[in-house]
Design an enzyme around this catalytic site. Structure first.
Site, PDB file in Angstrom:
ATOM      1  N   LYS A 165      48.764  40.414  38.941  1.00 30.67           N
ATOM      2  CA  LYS A 165      48.824  39.414  39.999  1.00 30.67           C
ATOM      3  C   LYS A 165      50.275  39.048  40.279  1.00 30.67           C
ATOM      4  CE  LYS A 165      45.807  36.016  39.798  1.00 30.67           C
ATOM      5  NZ  LYS A 165      44.883  36.230  40.924  1.00 30.67           N
ATOM      6  N   TYR A 198      36.024  39.870  34.328  1.00 29.94           N
ATOM      7  CA  TYR A 198      36.058  39.150  35.603  1.00 29.94           C
ATOM      8  C   TYR A 198      35.155  39.899  36.586  1.00 29.94           C
ATOM      9  CZ  TYR A 198      38.310  38.193  40.220  1.00 29.94           C
ATOM     10  OH  TYR A 198      38.567  37.916  41.539  1.00 29.94           O
TER      11      TYR A 198
END
Length: 310
Positions: A166, A286
């Protein structure tokens, strides 16, 4: 019953992560065993469902006794699920594991369900700075969801992310905390779209893909694409080594996501490196659109390395 240890508003997330974070600038973690191990059966403990009011982001640390098996990445666990907490044990293996289990019914509002740990954040955009997570992993189940889309389609809802890169950027566009490259395990299906099972009636194997942005802030079917990496067997060890950071190529700054997964190495060059403000990683489990997902990360091998020179 699911036990939550400490709840904070989203705004306090970054501060607690920094407190709970263990940073390592030691030598790279090396594989100690190149032979894949597999178990006949794994039993994962089940806890009771909670009401939707309990389904919110909760930050906690392991209090189940003994050492946190994955503390080498971060002591803080970011839990956005309802039914399960992070847990750990041997589960039929000769090794100890950190266990990340999700249910498809556990989405937290508009946020997909997850139990993850975050790395340190590289915020000095300079060649040589990076963050890296390594460790042995196993996939027991990965959010099986039957639809009409092929596995390489961004519309396909099969699969669970194991680790993701990210980082924010200048100029806006996309999420406020955008994903850049996510590594997802998807159950392998036959030509009729049925999940291929092994002799134990479990998913036989999982294909690992890198879901990468096509442009800064890219999302959905037009902003990202899937690139096949490797195939791993059900309940079988495989090595993960993912790093993201900055280097210089032909005199120009490059933002990269490098990976070696199950012996297959590849590099994704992130678009528009001049817009980068950060680089960071998250690992665990996730996304789960169907059924359940169970991802194991092994004790003593799951570590983080971090360089953020000014």
């Amino acid at each position: 019953m699911k036990t939550k240890f400490k709840q904070l508003a989203l705004g306090g997330f970054g501060g607690l992560l920094q407190i709970g974070l263990l940073m390592s600038c030691t030598n790279d973690v090396q594989e100690t065993n190149n032979v894949a191990a597999s178990d006949e059966e794994v039993v994962v403990p089940v806890s009771n469902n909670l009401t939707a009011l309990s389904c919110s982001q909760v930050l906690y640390t392991w209090t189940g006794g003994g050492t946190d098996h994955n503390v080498g990445v971060n002591a803080t666990i970011d839990d956005r699920s309802c039914t399960y907490d992070y847990t750990q044990g041997t589960y039929g293996s000769q090794y100890d594991w950190g266990v990340y289990r999700l249910l498809s019914t556990d989405d937290v509002g508009s946020l997909q369900t997850r139990i993850e740990r975050a790395s340190s954040t590289v915020n000095n955009i300079k060649s040589g700075n990076y963050v890296r997570i390594t460790g042995y992993c196993r996939v027991l189940e990965a959010g099986t969801f039957t639809d009409s889309h092929p596995p390489t389609s961004m519309s396909d809802k099969d699969g669970t992310y194991l680790i993701q890169a990210k980082g924010t950027h200048t100029g806006g566009g996309g999420s406020a905390d955008p994903a850049i490259a996510l590594f997802i395990a998807k159950p392998v299906r036959d030509s009729n779209g049925n999940v291929i099972l092994n002799g134990q009636g479990k998913t036989d194997s999982f294909d690992i893909y890198r879901e990468e942005i096509l442009s800064r802030g890219g999302s959905g079917t037009t902003g990202r694409q899937l690139v096949f990496i490797t195939n791993v067997k059900y309940n079988t060890d495989f090595w993960i080594d993912v790093s993201t950071g900055f280097d210089t190529v032909n005199g120009n700054l490059r933002h990269y996501v490098k990976s070696t997964i199950n012996g297959v190495s590849s590099t994704f060059t992130v678009p528009e490196p001049e817009r980068a403000l950060q680089a960071k990683l998250r690992m665990g489990a996730y996304r789960c659109h169907g059924g359940s997902a169970t991802i194991l990360w092994r004790k003593g091998t799951t570590q983080a390395n971090f360089v953020n020179n000014p």
